[in-house]
Design an enzyme around this catalytic site. Structure first.
Site, PDB file in Angstrom:
ATOM      1  N   LEU A 105     -23.841 -15.422 -16.884  1.00  0.00           N
ATOM      2  CA  LEU A 105     -23.600 -14.549 -15.908  1.00  0.00           C
ATOM      3  C   LEU A 105     -24.778 -13.677 -15.400  1.00  0.00           C
ATOM      4  O   LEU A 105     -24.881 -13.696 -13.916  1.00  0.00           O
ATOM      5  CB  LEU A 105     -22.677 -13.418 -16.863  1.00  0.00           C
ATOM      6  CG  LEU A 105     -22.142 -12.378 -15.761  1.00  0.00           C
ATOM      7  CD1 LEU A 105     -21.284 -12.965 -14.806  1.00  0.00           C
ATOM      8  CD2 LEU A 105     -21.342 -11.224 -16.686  1.00  0.00           C
ATOM      9  N   ARG A 125     -17.842  -8.954 -22.755  1.00  0.00           N
ATOM     10  CA  ARG A 125     -19.034  -9.602 -23.776  1.00  0.00           C
ATOM     11  C   ARG A 125     -19.963  -8.213 -24.125  1.00  0.00           C
ATOM     12  O   ARG A 125     -19.830  -7.151 -23.311  1.00  0.00           O
ATOM     13  CB  ARG A 125     -19.871 -10.448 -23.200  1.00  0.00           C
ATOM     14  CG  ARG A 125     -19.005 -11.703 -22.360  1.00  0.00           C
ATOM     15  CD  ARG A 125     -18.786 -12.653 -23.831  1.00  0.00           C
ATOM     16  NE  ARG A 125     -18.076 -13.601 -23.443  1.00  0.00           N
ATOM     17  CZ  ARG A 125     -16.720 -14.123 -23.037  1.00  0.00           C
ATOM     18  NH1 ARG A 125     -16.061 -13.035 -23.288  1.00  0.00           N
ATOM     19  NH2 ARG A 125     -16.287 -15.100 -22.846  1.00  0.00           N
ATOM     20  N   ASP A 135     -38.188 -33.926 -30.964  1.00  0.00           N
ATOM     21  CA  ASP A 135     -36.841 -33.522 -31.267  1.00  0.00           C
ATOM     22  C   ASP A 135     -36.618 -33.037 -32.657  1.00  0.00           C
ATOM     23  O   ASP A 135     -37.373 -33.788 -33.764  1.00  0.00           O
ATOM     24  CB  ASP A 135     -36.012 -34.927 -30.941  1.00  0.00           C
ATOM     25  CG  ASP A 135     -34.686 -34.624 -30.813  1.00  0.00           C
ATOM     26  OD1 ASP A 135     -34.176 -34.985 -29.835  1.00  0.00           O
ATOM     27  OD2 ASP A 135     -34.036 -33.978 -31.496  1.00  0.00           O
ATOM     28  N   ALA A 181     -30.657 -25.991 -29.781  1.00  0.00           N
ATOM     29  CA  ALA A 181     -29.252 -26.353 -29.737  1.00  0.00           C
ATOM     30  C   ALA A 181     -28.717 -26.474 -28.143  1.00  0.00           C
ATOM     31  O   ALA A 181     -29.535 -26.027 -27.330  1.00  0.00           O
ATOM     32  CB  ALA A 181     -28.492 -25.133 -30.296  1.00  0.00           C
ATOM     33  N   LYS A 200     -21.418 -24.296 -34.429  1.00  0.00           N
ATOM     34  CA  LYS A 200     -21.763 -23.287 -34.956  1.00  0.00           C
ATOM     35  C   LYS A 200     -21.226 -23.023 -36.326  1.00  0.00           C
ATOM     36  O   LYS A 200     -21.965 -22.721 -37.408  1.00  0.00           O
ATOM     37  CB  LYS A 200     -22.026 -22.045 -34.171  1.00  0.00           C
ATOM     38  CG  LYS A 200     -22.832 -22.239 -32.818  1.00  0.00           C
ATOM     39  CD  LYS A 200     -24.324 -22.361 -33.229  1.00  0.00           C
ATOM     40  CE  LYS A 200     -25.363 -22.309 -32.185  1.00  0.00           C
ATOM     41  NZ  LYS A 200     -26.717 -22.548 -32.377  1.00  0.00           N
ATOM     42  N   ARG A 259     -12.485 -19.795 -16.909  1.00  0.00           N
ATOM     43  CA  ARG A 259     -13.096 -20.946 -17.339  1.00  0.00           C
ATOM     44  C   ARG A 259     -12.951 -21.575 -18.550  1.00  0.00           C
ATOM     45  O   ARG A 259     -12.650 -20.625 -19.497  1.00  0.00           O
ATOM     46  CB  ARG A 259     -14.712 -20.611 -17.233  1.00  0.00           C
ATOM     47  CG  ARG A 259     -15.715 -21.557 -17.635  1.00  0.00           C
ATOM     48  CD  ARG A 259     -17.246 -21.065 -17.335  1.00  0.00           C
ATOM     49  NE  ARG A 259     -17.654 -20.068 -18.321  1.00  0.00           N
ATOM     50  CZ  ARG A 259     -18.813 -19.778 -18.518  1.00  0.00           C
ATOM     51  NH1 ARG A 259     -19.687 -20.136 -17.698  1.00  0.00           N
ATOM     52  NH2 ARG A 259     -19.027 -18.957 -19.577  1.00  0.00           N
ATOM     53  N   TYR A 296     -34.842 -20.253 -24.175  1.00  0.00           N
ATOM     54  CA  TYR A 296     -35.114 -18.836 -23.719  1.00  0.00           C
ATOM     55  C   TYR A 296     -35.267 -17.844 -24.882  1.00  0.00           C
ATOM     56  O   TYR A 296     -36.175 -17.077 -24.917  1.00  0.00           O
ATOM     57  CB  TYR A 296     -33.662 -18.429 -22.984  1.00  0.00           C
ATOM     58  CG  TYR A 296     -33.433 -17.101 -22.645  1.00  0.00           C
ATOM     59  CD1 TYR A 296     -34.295 -16.431 -21.869  1.00  0.00           C
ATOM     60  CD2 TYR A 296     -32.097 -16.675 -22.912  1.00  0.00           C
ATOM     61  CE1 TYR A 296     -33.995 -14.928 -21.659  1.00  0.00           C
ATOM     62  CE2 TYR A 296     -31.862 -15.388 -22.550  1.00  0.00           C
ATOM     63  CZ  TYR A 296     -32.680 -14.603 -21.866  1.00  0.00           C
ATOM     64  OH  TYR A 296     -32.312 -13.225 -21.907  1.00  0.00           O
ATOM     65  N   TYR A 313     -18.674 -26.004 -28.799  1.00  0.00           N
ATOM     66  CA  TYR A 313     -19.918 -25.210 -28.867  1.00  0.00           C
ATOM     67  C   TYR A 313     -19.650 -24.381 -30.279  1.00  0.00           C
ATOM     68  O   TYR A 313     -20.669 -24.387 -31.173  1.00  0.00           O
ATOM     69  CB  TYR A 313     -20.482 -24.639 -27.838  1.00  0.00           C
ATOM     70  CG  TYR A 313     -21.463 -23.491 -27.903  1.00  0.00           C
ATOM     71  CD1 TYR A 313     -22.419 -23.974 -28.437  1.00  0.00           C
ATOM     72  CD2 TYR A 313     -21.179 -22.299 -27.873  1.00  0.00           C
ATOM     73  CE1 TYR A 313     -23.733 -23.110 -28.681  1.00  0.00           C
ATOM     74  CE2 TYR A 313     -22.290 -21.299 -28.142  1.00  0.00           C
ATOM     75  CZ  TYR A 313     -23.795 -21.728 -28.682  1.00  0.00           C
ATOM     76  OH  TYR A 313     -24.604 -20.687 -28.842  1.00  0.00           O
ATOM     77  N   ASN A 351     -37.944 -30.373 -27.329  1.00  0.00           N
ATOM     78  CA  ASN A 351     -37.837 -31.641 -26.721  1.00  0.00           C
ATOM     79  C   ASN A 351     -37.734 -31.605 -25.090  1.00  0.00           C
ATOM     80  O   ASN A 351     -37.849 -32.267 -24.171  1.00  0.00           O
ATOM     81  CB  ASN A 351     -36.634 -32.687 -27.261  1.00  0.00           C
ATOM     82  CG  ASN A 351     -35.302 -31.857 -26.727  1.00  0.00           C
ATOM     83  OD1 ASN A 351     -35.146 -30.897 -25.898  1.00  0.00           O
ATOM     84  ND2 ASN A 351     -34.214 -32.530 -27.250  1.00  0.00           N
ATOM     85  N   SER A 370     -24.149 -18.187 -33.214  1.00  0.00           N
ATOM     86  CA  SER A 370     -23.529 -17.517 -31.908  1.00  0.00           C
ATOM     87  C   SER A 370     -21.927 -16.637 -32.278  1.00  0.00           C
ATOM     88  O   SER A 370     -21.314 -17.003 -33.169  1.00  0.00           O
ATOM     89  CB  SER A 370     -23.232 -18.706 -30.887  1.00  0.00           C
ATOM     90  OG  SER A 370     -22.487 -18.194 -29.960  1.00  0.00           O
ATOM     91  N   ASN A 416     -26.174 -33.152 -30.934  1.00  0.00           N
ATOM     92  CA  ASN A 416     -27.214 -32.133 -30.820  1.00  0.00           C
ATOM     93  C   ASN A 416     -27.249 -31.093 -32.045  1.00  0.00           C
ATOM     94  O   ASN A 416     -28.172 -30.676 -32.645  1.00  0.00           O
ATOM     95  CB  ASN A 416     -27.347 -31.540 -29.782  1.00  0.00           C
ATOM     96  CG  ASN A 416     -28.063 -32.136 -28.585  1.00  0.00           C
ATOM     97  OD1 ASN A 416     -28.838 -33.340 -29.046  1.00  0.00           O
ATOM     98  ND2 ASN A 416     -27.860 -32.149 -27.292  1.00  0.00           N
TER      99      ASN A 416
HETATM  100  N1  UDP Z   1     -18.830 -16.024 -15.517  1.00  0.00           N
HETATM  101  C1  UDP Z   1     -18.186 -15.713 -14.305  1.00  0.00           C
HETATM  102  N2  UDP Z   1     -18.899 -16.321 -13.310  1.00  0.00           N
HETATM  103  C2  UDP Z   1     -19.974 -17.166 -13.702  1.00  0.00           C
HETATM  104  C3  UDP Z   1     -20.593 -17.124 -14.895  1.00  0.00           C
HETATM  105  C4  UDP Z   1     -19.913 -16.405 -15.900  1.00  0.00           C
HETATM  106  O1  UDP Z   1     -17.152 -14.849 -14.273  1.00  0.00           O
HETATM  107  O2  UDP Z   1     -20.462 -17.643 -12.593  1.00  0.00           O
HETATM  108  C5  UDP Z   1     -18.216 -14.994 -16.640  1.00  0.00           C
HETATM  109  C6  UDP Z   1     -17.734 -15.934 -17.772  1.00  0.00           C
HETATM  110  O3  UDP Z   1     -16.365 -16.478 -17.447  1.00  0.00           O
HETATM  111  C7  UDP Z   1     -17.680 -15.177 -19.127  1.00  0.00           C
HETATM  112  C8  UDP Z   1     -18.828 -14.090 -18.860  1.00  0.00           C
HETATM  113  O4  UDP Z   1     -19.174 -14.054 -17.359  1.00  0.00           O
HETATM  114  O5  UDP Z   1     -16.378 -14.370 -19.121  1.00  0.00           O
HETATM  115  C9  UDP Z   1     -20.008 -14.360 -19.590  1.00  0.00           C
HETATM  116  O6  UDP Z   1     -20.431 -15.818 -19.397  1.00  0.00           O
HETATM  117  P1  UDP Z   1     -21.946 -16.268 -19.802  1.00  0.00           P
HETATM  118  O7  UDP Z   1     -21.811 -17.984 -19.558  1.00  0.00           O
HETATM  119  O8  UDP Z   1     -23.004 -15.721 -19.442  1.00  0.00           O
HETATM  120  O9  UDP Z   1     -21.685 -16.374 -21.436  1.00  0.00           O
HETATM  121  P2  UDP Z   1     -20.827 -16.892 -22.574  1.00  0.00           P
HETATM  122  O10 UDP Z   1     -20.213 -15.518 -23.007  1.00  0.00           O
HETATM  123  O11 UDP Z   1     -19.738 -17.731 -21.812  1.00  0.00           O
HETATM  124  O12 UDP Z   1     -21.729 -17.415 -23.626  1.00  0.00           O
END
Ligand code: UDP
Length: 321
Positions: free
Chosen positions: A194, A224, A54, A78, A149, A285, A15, A145, A36, A120, A95
């Site tokens: 998201l 974010r 790779d 990555a 980084k 999460r 991406y 992750y 890859n 990141s 990786n």
């Molecule tokens: N998020 C969510 N539901 C989803 C996917 C993401 O609520 O199905 C939330 C996630 O918990 C985080 C935000 O959206 O707070 C951004 O997540 P994303 O995976 O896009 O990026 P990250 O900040 O984790 O790299």
């Protein structure tokens, strides 16, 4: 920059990597993409040499560095999901760290010493400060992750000292959108991000799960800093220019300096798509920091980075093509 020499972009079918490659090509550079295809997209009729392989393969790297006049490497390859890294940390260390060491070894061996690292905001983890700058401590990083980084940034500092590698590390905040008209895609498998998930759920009329509504933020959801992928790509290019001018190795945040909560992003996607999104509250999460918002002062003033997408709505609208 010497336009006759090539830029090697690892993860160039991914991406961010594909947008970075396109940006460099439009600036007149020869680009060699090394990917890859564990993720990413087929780059049909893309004006670059695309090599399936790779970046952890020393034999392939040695062939590339001795065959082509490569002046610099932009390392976008990555494994990139903080949540998935909680379940399988070893594949992330392999990786993102071990294979990057192999890449750096081959660079040093072939005297290719300019390196832009797509790092990141995950390096910051949970912090107290509202805006994160490059001096914030990294001991609070919350996912394997993010740790990979941090480790690569530390390895780069040692390589700069011992082998003369010149590097820029870009701590990229959350990339989103598509360069309109490019035909490029955000194509993660599985998709966990998201904005693409919201986009799909809006049109498919399936529920969207909000991971955590009990955070210490105004509406209880995570915050974010969303940067358009075109602007992230231009930052990678600016970093190369910076290195070409023989500036010292350094680290820069690539973010907009503004935070959006998950609920605010949902509203923005509803506005652009004109679709109502059905949401369900879900558990937090694992590995998600509460708030990640950049202080981009350094990138703007030292790299000369100028983002063109200043608001989330116009950035999301870029997904309309
Ligand atoms: N998020 C969510 N539901 C989803 C996917 C993401 O609520 O199905 C939330 C996630 O918990 C985080 C935000 O959206 O707070 C951004 O997540 P994303 O995976 O896009 O990026 P990250 O900040 O984790 O790299």
């Amino acid at each position: 920059m010497d336009l006759k020499k090539a830029i090697l972009v690892t993860g160039g079918a991914g991406y961010i990597g594909s947008h970075v490659s396109l940006y460099c090509i439009k600036k007149g550079h020869r680009v060699i993409i090394l990917d890859n295809y564990s993720q990413g997209q087929e780059l049909l009729s893309f004006p670059a040499l695309v090599i399936k392989g790779d970046y952890g393969d020393p034999v392939l790297l040695a062939t590339l560095f001795s065959t082509y006049a490569i002046q610099s490497v932009i390392h976008c390859g990555a494994s990139t999901h903080a949540a998935l890294s909680m379940a399988d940390p070893l594949s992330y260390y392999d990786n993102n760290v071990s294979k990057t060491v192999i890449l750096l070894q081959q660079m040093v061996k072939h005297n290719v010493l300019k390196f832009v690292f797509s790092s990141s905001c995950a390096v910051y983890g949970n912090q107290e400060s509202a805006l994160l700058n490059e001096e914030n401590p990294l001991r609070l990083v919350s996912s394997p992750y993010g740790k990979t980084k941090v480790m690569v940034e530390q390895i780069l500092a040692d390589c700069a000292h011992s082998y003369g590698i010149q590097f820029v590390s870009l701590r990229c905040f959350n990339a989103f959108g598509i360069e309109p008209g490019s035909g490029l895609k955000e194509n993660h498998i599985p998709e966990t991000h998201l904005i693409p998930l919201l986009w799909h759920t809006a049109y498919l009329k399936i529920p969207f799960y909000i991971f955590g509504t009990d955070y210490d933020t105004p509406d209880g959801t995570c915050i974010r800093d969303y940067v358009h992928v075109y602007d992230s790509a231009s930052a990678h290019y600016k970093a190369l220019e910076y290195l070409e001018k023989e500036n010292p190795s350094d680290i820069f945040n690539i973010g907009m300096g503004k935070g959006w909560s998950v609920k605010e992003v949902i509203k923005a996607v509803e506005l652009v798509t004109q679709q109502k999104i059905q949401t369900r509250d879900a558990l937090r999460r694992e590995g998600d920091p509460e708030r990640l918002v950049a202080d981009p002062f350094k990138a703007i003033h030292i790299l000369g980075w100028k983002p063109v997408y200043s608001d989330l709505i116009s950035g999301i609208a870029s997904l309309l093509g």
